[in-house]
Design an enzyme around this catalytic site. Structure first.
Site, mmCIF file in Angstrom:
data_model
loop_
_atom_site.group_PDB
_atom_site.id
_atom_site.type_symbol
_atom_site.label_atom_id
_atom_site.label_comp_id
_atom_site.label_asym_id
_atom_site.label_seq_id
_atom_site.Cartn_x
_atom_site.Cartn_y
_atom_site.Cartn_z
ATOM 1 N N GLY A 12 0.819 -1.226 0.000
ATOM 2 C CA GLY A 12 0.000 0.000 0.000
ATOM 3 C C GLY A 12 0.841 1.259 0.000
ATOM 4 O O GLY A 12 0.623 2.168 0.796
ATOM 5 N N THR A 37 -2.686 -1.905 -5.668
ATOM 6 C CA THR A 37 -3.534 -2.942 -6.274
ATOM 7 C C THR A 37 -3.639 -2.773 -7.792
ATOM 8 O O THR A 37 -4.155 -3.657 -8.469
ATOM 9 C CB THR A 37 -4.967 -2.942 -5.685
ATOM 10 O OG1 THR A 37 -5.530 -1.650 -5.882
ATOM 11 C CG2 THR A 37 -4.976 -3.285 -4.210
ATOM 12 N N ASP A 62 -2.416 -7.582 -4.512
ATOM 13 C CA ASP A 62 -3.646 -7.569 -3.727
ATOM 14 C C ASP A 62 -3.387 -8.453 -2.508
ATOM 15 O O ASP A 62 -3.290 -9.679 -2.646
ATOM 16 C CB ASP A 62 -4.820 -8.109 -4.565
ATOM 17 C CG ASP A 62 -6.126 -8.079 -3.780
ATOM 18 O OD1 ASP A 62 -6.095 -7.830 -2.550
ATOM 19 O OD2 ASP A 62 -7.181 -8.313 -4.399
ATOM 20 N N VAL A 63 -3.265 -7.833 -1.339
ATOM 21 C CA VAL A 63 -2.895 -8.613 -0.143
ATOM 22 C C VAL A 63 -3.989 -9.597 0.272
ATOM 23 O O VAL A 63 -3.755 -10.464 1.109
ATOM 24 C CB VAL A 63 -2.532 -7.699 1.063
ATOM 25 C CG1 VAL A 63 -1.316 -6.855 0.776
ATOM 26 C CG2 VAL A 63 -3.724 -6.849 1.505
ATOM 27 N N SER A 141 -3.615 0.290 14.465
ATOM 28 C CA SER A 141 -4.380 1.544 14.616
ATOM 29 C C SER A 141 -4.706 1.749 16.081
ATOM 30 O O SER A 141 -4.859 0.768 16.833
ATOM 31 C CB SER A 141 -5.703 1.447 13.834
ATOM 32 O OG SER A 141 -6.571 2.495 14.227
ATOM 33 N N TYR A 154 -12.881 -3.388 11.757
ATOM 34 C CA TYR A 154 -11.554 -2.755 11.653
ATOM 35 C C TYR A 154 -10.786 -2.872 12.975
ATOM 36 O O TYR A 154 -9.603 -3.234 12.986
ATOM 37 C CB TYR A 154 -11.769 -1.290 11.263
ATOM 38 C CG TYR A 154 -10.511 -0.496 11.001
ATOM 39 C CD1 TYR A 154 -9.771 -0.672 9.831
ATOM 40 C CD2 TYR A 154 -10.079 0.469 11.909
ATOM 41 C CE1 TYR A 154 -8.623 0.077 9.588
ATOM 42 C CE2 TYR A 154 -8.943 1.224 11.674
ATOM 43 C CZ TYR A 154 -8.214 1.032 10.500
ATOM 44 O OH TYR A 154 -7.091 1.787 10.270
ATOM 45 N N ILE A 187 -4.609 10.235 11.054
ATOM 46 C CA ILE A 187 -3.543 10.789 10.222
ATOM 47 C C ILE A 187 -4.175 11.336 8.942
ATOM 48 O O ILE A 187 -5.111 10.723 8.402
ATOM 49 C CB ILE A 187 -2.511 9.670 9.861
ATOM 50 C CG1 ILE A 187 -2.022 8.927 11.123
ATOM 51 C CG2 ILE A 187 -1.344 10.235 9.057
ATOM 52 C CD1 ILE A 187 -1.264 9.726 12.139
HETATM 53 P P1 NAP Z 1 -4.993 5.015 2.252
HETATM 54 O O1 NAP Z 1 -4.543 6.414 2.015
HETATM 55 O O2 NAP Z 1 -6.431 4.668 2.105
HETATM 56 O O3 NAP Z 1 -4.100 4.032 1.333
HETATM 57 C C1 NAP Z 1 -4.320 2.655 1.406
HETATM 58 C C2 NAP Z 1 -3.234 1.913 0.666
HETATM 59 O O4 NAP Z 1 -3.490 0.508 0.822
HETATM 60 C C3 NAP Z 1 -3.208 2.221 -0.814
HETATM 61 O O5 NAP Z 1 -1.870 2.252 -1.245
HETATM 62 C C4 NAP Z 1 -3.941 1.028 -1.415
HETATM 63 O O6 NAP Z 1 -3.479 0.691 -2.705
HETATM 64 C C5 NAP Z 1 -3.549 -0.086 -0.461
HETATM 65 N N1 NAP Z 1 -4.512 -1.187 -0.471
HETATM 66 C C6 NAP Z 1 -5.835 -1.153 -0.209
HETATM 67 N N2 NAP Z 1 -6.371 -2.377 -0.343
HETATM 68 C C7 NAP Z 1 -5.352 -3.209 -0.700
HETATM 69 C C8 NAP Z 1 -5.261 -4.588 -1.007
HETATM 70 N N3 NAP Z 1 -6.333 -5.400 -0.996
HETATM 71 N N4 NAP Z 1 -4.054 -5.099 -1.352
HETATM 72 C C9 NAP Z 1 -2.963 -4.304 -1.393
HETATM 73 N N5 NAP Z 1 -2.986 -2.985 -1.133
HETATM 74 C C10 NAP Z 1 -4.173 -2.444 -0.788
HETATM 75 O O7 NAP Z 1 -4.602 4.519 3.704
HETATM 76 P P2 NAP Z 1 -3.704 5.201 4.861
HETATM 77 O O8 NAP Z 1 -4.544 6.153 5.589
HETATM 78 O O9 NAP Z 1 -2.396 5.622 4.323
HETATM 79 O O10 NAP Z 1 -3.530 3.924 5.819
HETATM 80 C C11 NAP Z 1 -2.412 3.068 5.735
HETATM 81 C C12 NAP Z 1 -2.474 2.086 6.902
HETATM 82 O O11 NAP Z 1 -2.515 2.812 8.137
HETATM 83 C C13 NAP Z 1 -3.722 1.193 6.902
HETATM 84 O O12 NAP Z 1 -3.385 -0.092 7.378
HETATM 85 C C14 NAP Z 1 -4.642 1.885 7.903
HETATM 86 O O13 NAP Z 1 -5.546 0.978 8.480
HETATM 87 C C15 NAP Z 1 -3.633 2.403 8.902
HETATM 88 N N6 NAP Z 1 -4.125 3.536 9.686
HETATM 89 C C16 NAP Z 1 -4.465 4.712 9.087
HETATM 90 C C17 NAP Z 1 -4.926 5.764 9.879
HETATM 91 C C18 NAP Z 1 -5.290 7.108 9.305
HETATM 92 O O14 NAP Z 1 -5.777 7.947 10.068
HETATM 93 N N7 NAP Z 1 -5.086 7.377 8.041
HETATM 94 C C19 NAP Z 1 -5.048 5.585 11.251
HETATM 95 C C20 NAP Z 1 -4.706 4.371 11.820
HETATM 96 C C21 NAP Z 1 -4.238 3.346 11.025
HETATM 97 P P3 NAP Z 1 -4.091 1.293 -4.090
HETATM 98 O O15 NAP Z 1 -2.953 2.001 -4.733
HETATM 99 O O16 NAP Z 1 -4.484 0.127 -4.877
HETATM 100 O O17 NAP Z 1 -5.241 2.176 -3.751
#
Ligand code: NAP
Length: 246
Positions: A12, A37, A62-63, A141, A154, A187
């Protein structure tokens, strides 16, 4: 081992926290295999890495799919060697109150956020075991610890990820491999971009530092955990949440 000999597989990495991690580790001289993905997403990863002279490229992954994980990891091994650093960052939300939650919303989140750790880490630890050095970081998270109404799926996936890390840390510590979790709070990324202004205002009231975090602030903690300086930390969860959960 120098950083230039290490390959980091970051799932991701097309945007948000994963992109910040790829750039931060890449600037330290670590070679980067970042995933998306889609083909377009993978190309955009290659582009942003190469633009600033970081060695590495984007891969399609795709994980949630066994074959996709197996084929992506074998391509990385063929082109760069065994990834000795794995950052399991890919994650999704499908929020709903449990009473209304569809079984697909439950299953998609558990499969993408939690079962992916089984698929990826099981393959990745083989190379780390041979090298007798490795770093695994799962991005969990704050809600894995605090819970959050509307996120039973989640929160369960993220609490599960932390338990997974503690167990794996005990299995492979003797091989010089550490397994840790980084638990971000809220974030600024596409994931939190869906929140309404009212929701953000309400959130800020609960965050002592009075702002959302930046992806780079999570990436810096990952950089520490993969460094030699963090060699005696394993099975740990480090929270990066502006104080919203203590
Ligand atoms: P994001 O901006 O929504 O980006 C998600 C990433 O995951 C994208 O690169 C997407 O790839 C990839 N992805 C989604 N489904 C996938 C799959 N089936 N297989 C492989 N890759 C996949 O997310 P983010 O906010 O940066 O979050 C990153 C991580 O931090 C996540 O685990 C999230 O739960 C965790 N987190 C985020 C927050 C927050 O506030 N943002 C808080 C706590 C935890 P594509 O290029 O294909 O879209």
């Amino acid at each position: 081992m120098s950083n230039s000999e290490k390959i980091a597989l970051i799932t991701g990495a097309s945007r948000g926290i994963g992109k910040a991690i790829a750039l931060t580790l890449g600037r330290l001289g670590i070679r980067i295999a970042g995933t998306s993905t889609t083909e377009d997403g993978a190309n955009s990863i290659s582009k942003y890495l190469n633009q600033i002279g970081i060695e590495g490229r984007g891969y399609v992954l795709d994980v949630a799919e066994d074959e996709s994980v197996a084929s992506c990891v074998s391509k990385v091994v063929e082109e760069f060697g065994h990834p000795l650093i794995v950052v399991n960052n890919a994650g999704i939300t499908r929020d709903n109150l449990l009473l209304r939650m569809k079984s697909a919303e439950w299953a998609d989140v558990i499969n993408t956020n939690l079962s992916s750790l089984y698929r990826i880490n099981k393959i990745a630890i083989k190379g780390m075991t041979k090298a007798r050095w490795g770093r695994i970081i799962n991005i969990s998270s704050v809600v894995g610890a605090s819970g959050n109404a509307g996120q039973t799926n989640y929160s369960a996936s993220k609490a599960g990820a932390e338990g997974f890390a503690r167990s794996l840390a005990q299995e492979i510590g003797s091989r010089g491999i550490t397994v840790n979790s980084v638990a971000p709070g809220f974030i600024q990324t596409d994931m939190t971009g869906m929140l309404s202004e009212a929701q953000v205002k309400d959130l800020l009231n609960k965050i002592p530092l009075k702002r959302l975090g930046q992806p780079e602030e999570v990436a810096e903690v990952v950089a520490f955990l993969v460094s030699e300086s963090a060699g005696y930390i394993t099975g740990e969860t480090i929270h990066v949440n502006g104080g919203m959960h203590m």
